[in-house]
Write a protein that holds these residues in place. Structure first.
Motif, PDB file in Angstrom:
ATOM      1  N   PHE A 132       6.064   7.102  -5.126  1.00 48.57           N
ATOM      2  CA  PHE A 132       6.432   5.914  -4.362  1.00 48.57           C
ATOM      3  C   PHE A 132       7.926   5.957  -4.039  1.00 48.57           C
ATOM      4  O   PHE A 132       8.690   6.670  -4.702  1.00 48.57           O
ATOM      5  CB  PHE A 132       6.070   4.641  -5.139  1.00 48.57           C
TER       6      PHE A 132
ATOM      7  N   CYS B  26       1.066   7.411  -6.482  1.00 51.04           N
ATOM      8  CA  CYS B  26      -0.158   6.845  -5.927  1.00 51.04           C
ATOM      9  C   CYS B  26      -1.348   7.521  -6.606  1.00 51.04           C
ATOM     10  O   CYS B  26      -1.418   8.752  -6.648  1.00 51.04           O
ATOM     11  CB  CYS B  26      -0.186   7.079  -4.423  1.00 51.04           C
TER      12      CYS B  26
ATOM     13  N   GLU C  44       0.840  -1.203   0.000  1.00 50.79           N
ATOM     14  CA  GLU C  44       0.000   0.000   0.000  1.00 50.79           C
ATOM     15  C   GLU C  44       0.874   1.251   0.000  1.00 50.79           C
ATOM     16  O   GLU C  44       2.052   1.202   0.336  1.00 50.79           O
ATOM     17  CB  GLU C  44      -0.915   0.002   1.232  1.00 50.79           C
ATOM     18  N   CYS C  45       0.253   2.360  -0.391  1.00 50.97           N
ATOM     19  CA  CYS C  45       0.935   3.652  -0.372  1.00 50.97           C
ATOM     20  C   CYS C  45       1.252   3.995   1.083  1.00 50.97           C
ATOM     21  O   CYS C  45       0.393   3.894   1.955  1.00 50.97           O
ATOM     22  CB  CYS C  45       0.018   4.701  -0.981  1.00 50.97           C
TER      23      CYS C  45
ATOM     24  N   ILE D  31      -1.636  -0.726  -3.493  1.00 50.77           N
ATOM     25  CA  ILE D  31      -0.979  -0.503  -4.782  1.00 50.77           C
ATOM     26  C   ILE D  31      -1.678  -1.372  -5.821  1.00 50.77           C
ATOM     27  O   ILE D  31      -1.852  -2.570  -5.615  1.00 50.77           O
ATOM     28  CB  ILE D  31       0.517  -0.881  -4.709  1.00 50.77           C
TER      29      ILE D  31
END
Ligand SMILES: [Zn+2]
Ligand SMILES: [Zn+2]
Length: 161
Positions: free
Chosen positions: A78, A71, A41-42, A49
């Protein structure tokens, strides 16, 4: 309608598994190529993601998955983009042939080529031209980073003659 699976990527941008949910047997806590932690995930907004795109009734996903640079939810770069930009800057700092104004232009353009905008190609061309002032080793390494993080348009322009 299709849907996105979740991607597991290491902090350096190595793709571990673009089907984190549907093929969990390939998940890894750490990267087998560089030893970095992996994320799904971000880190800024915790949005998953996007991984492989699944279309109902069609088997197998998109070939040649590359992790996103930004993102789609919060717009943050990222970590792999940030790390690449940091090393590009360090490279310029150890190069003695180039002046500060050119360094700044190169770094601005480096940021721009990782984005898909009407100015992507322009910035790729700027990099090609100005980076020629760098020493040979620095030039090669700098262009390699640019090709790594550049969008398809940027890559084409950087690698073309
Ligand atoms: Zn890695
Ligand atoms: Zn985010």
């Amino acid at each position: 309608m299709g849907y996105y699976d979740v991607a597991q990527v290491c902090l350096n941008g190595h793709v571990i598994n673009d089907n984190y949910k549907s093929s969990p047997e390939f998940n890894q806590d750490f990267c087998d190529q560089c030893g970095e932690k992996t994320i799904t995930e971000c880190l800024s907004c915790h949005e998953p993601i996007r991984g492989d795109y699944h279309v109902e009734g069609i088997f197998g996903g998109t070939p040649g998955y590359t992790p996103p640079s930004y993102c789609y939810k919060c717009g943050n770069a990222f970590s792999w983009i940030q790390m690449a930009l940091d090393s590009a800057k360090e490279l310029l700092d150890i190069d003695e042939a180039i002046n500060d104004a050119d360094k700044e232009t190169l770094m601005d353009s480096m940021k721009e080529i990782s984005k898909n905008t009407p100015k992507t190609e322009l910035n790729a061309i700027k990099i090609k031209k100005i980076a020629k002032k760098l020493g040979t080793d620095t030039y090669d390494a700098f262009i390699k980073i640019a090709v790594d993080i550049g969008t398809e348009i940027a890559k084409k322009s950087l690698l073309g003659s």
